[in-house]
Write a protein that holds these residues in place. Structure first.
Motif, PDB file in Angstrom:
ATOM      1  N   LEU A  39     -13.808  -3.539   5.781  1.00  0.00           N
ATOM      2  CA  LEU A  39     -14.126  -3.711   4.522  1.00  0.00           C
ATOM      3  C   LEU A  39     -12.916  -3.541   3.339  1.00  0.00           C
ATOM      4  O   LEU A  39     -12.905  -4.257   2.473  1.00  0.00           O
ATOM      5  CB  LEU A  39     -15.466  -2.937   3.845  1.00  0.00           C
ATOM      6  CG  LEU A  39     -16.600  -3.100   4.747  1.00  0.00           C
ATOM      7  CD1 LEU A  39     -17.783  -1.981   3.941  1.00  0.00           C
ATOM      8  CD2 LEU A  39     -17.273  -4.336   4.518  1.00  0.00           C
ATOM      9  N   TYR A  40     -11.952  -2.996   3.828  1.00  0.00           N
ATOM     10  CA  TYR A  40     -11.074  -2.470   2.927  1.00  0.00           C
ATOM     11  C   TYR A  40      -9.483  -2.899   3.558  1.00  0.00           C
ATOM     12  O   TYR A  40      -9.483  -2.489   4.903  1.00  0.00           O
ATOM     13  CB  TYR A  40     -10.884  -1.279   2.518  1.00  0.00           C
ATOM     14  CG  TYR A  40     -12.415  -0.718   1.806  1.00  0.00           C
ATOM     15  CD1 TYR A  40     -12.595  -1.324   0.287  1.00  0.00           C
ATOM     16  CD2 TYR A  40     -13.151   0.286   2.499  1.00  0.00           C
ATOM     17  CE1 TYR A  40     -13.735  -1.263  -0.154  1.00  0.00           C
ATOM     18  CE2 TYR A  40     -14.511   0.094   1.835  1.00  0.00           C
ATOM     19  CZ  TYR A  40     -14.788  -0.235   0.481  1.00  0.00           C
ATOM     20  OH  TYR A  40     -15.973  -0.006  -0.108  1.00  0.00           O
ATOM     21  N   PRO A  41      -8.491  -3.194   2.923  1.00  0.00           N
ATOM     22  CA  PRO A  41      -7.103  -3.340   3.524  1.00  0.00           C
ATOM     23  C   PRO A  41      -6.655  -2.006   4.051  1.00  0.00           C
ATOM     24  O   PRO A  41      -6.877  -0.977   3.549  1.00  0.00           O
ATOM     25  CB  PRO A  41      -6.168  -4.021   2.614  1.00  0.00           C
ATOM     26  CG  PRO A  41      -7.011  -3.592   1.306  1.00  0.00           C
ATOM     27  CD  PRO A  41      -8.440  -3.361   1.545  1.00  0.00           C
ATOM     28  N   ALA A  42      -6.033  -2.030   5.282  1.00  0.00           N
ATOM     29  CA  ALA A  42      -5.269  -0.927   5.778  1.00  0.00           C
ATOM     30  C   ALA A  42      -3.846  -1.051   5.385  1.00  0.00           C
ATOM     31  O   ALA A  42      -3.186  -2.058   5.491  1.00  0.00           O
ATOM     32  CB  ALA A  42      -5.333  -0.774   7.147  1.00  0.00           C
ATOM     33  N   TYR A  43      -3.471  -0.086   4.934  1.00  0.00           N
ATOM     34  CA  TYR A  43      -1.744  -0.125   4.417  1.00  0.00           C
ATOM     35  C   TYR A  43      -1.243   1.364   4.540  1.00  0.00           C
ATOM     36  O   TYR A  43      -1.882   2.389   4.346  1.00  0.00           O
ATOM     37  CB  TYR A  43      -1.565  -0.619   3.248  1.00  0.00           C
ATOM     38  CG  TYR A  43      -2.253  -0.101   2.078  1.00  0.00           C
ATOM     39  CD1 TYR A  43      -1.508   0.808   1.286  1.00  0.00           C
ATOM     40  CD2 TYR A  43      -3.362  -0.294   1.619  1.00  0.00           C
ATOM     41  CE1 TYR A  43      -2.120   1.658   0.194  1.00  0.00           C
ATOM     42  CE2 TYR A  43      -4.096   0.305   0.612  1.00  0.00           C
ATOM     43  CZ  TYR A  43      -3.386   1.275  -0.031  1.00  0.00           C
ATOM     44  OH  TYR A  43      -4.199   1.861  -1.440  1.00  0.00           O
ATOM     45  N   LEU A  44      -0.003   1.292   4.482  1.00  0.00           N
ATOM     46  CA  LEU A  44       0.747   2.644   4.226  1.00  0.00           C
ATOM     47  C   LEU A  44       1.470   2.504   2.959  1.00  0.00           C
ATOM     48  O   LEU A  44       2.049   1.510   2.552  1.00  0.00           O
ATOM     49  CB  LEU A  44       1.928   2.927   5.302  1.00  0.00           C
ATOM     50  CG  LEU A  44       1.257   2.929   6.711  1.00  0.00           C
ATOM     51  CD1 LEU A  44       2.683   3.033   7.652  1.00  0.00           C
ATOM     52  CD2 LEU A  44       0.497   4.069   6.958  1.00  0.00           C
TER      53      LEU A  44
END
Length: 109
Positions: A39-44
């Motif tokens: 559902l949500y973006p994955a990021y660092l």
């Protein structure tokens, strides 16, 4: 495990990092669900700190191990080979985050 202080451990060639201030940054309160991963973006993201706050990323892989034994993997495949043109610098002045995509085992060679 996220939310608990632990000794650095290795998983393959990568270091498992403990969460700092786990009592305030604990994904179990409220409980996160692996269904949310789509559902949500994955990021660092990096935040400036210290006298040299830039971070050079040459390779990043993230694995989420669910309680049911499933593993969800995220990667930025543009960093899959080592080269000067395959590095991403993160800092306030020129970009603070790097997005990751869900990958399958066959995507990672």
């Amino acid at each position: 495990m996220l939310g608990e202080q632990q000794e650095d451990d290795t998983e393959g060639n990568f270091t498992v990092m403990p969460v700092v201030e786990g009592e305030y940054n604990d994904p179990r309160k409220p409980q996160l669900d692996t269904e949310d991963l789509s559902l949500y973006p994955a990021y660092l993201r990096v935040e400036d700190a210290g006298s040299n706050p830039a971070l050079c990323l040459e390779r990043v892989r993230v694995s989420v191990h669910a309680s049911d034994g499933s593993v969800h993997k995220f990667d930025n495949l543009r960093l899959d080979t080592v080269a000067d043109s395959r590095r991403i610098w993160l800092q306030q002045k020129y970009g603070k985050q790097l997005y990751l995509h869900r990958v399958n085992e066959r995507d990672q060679s």
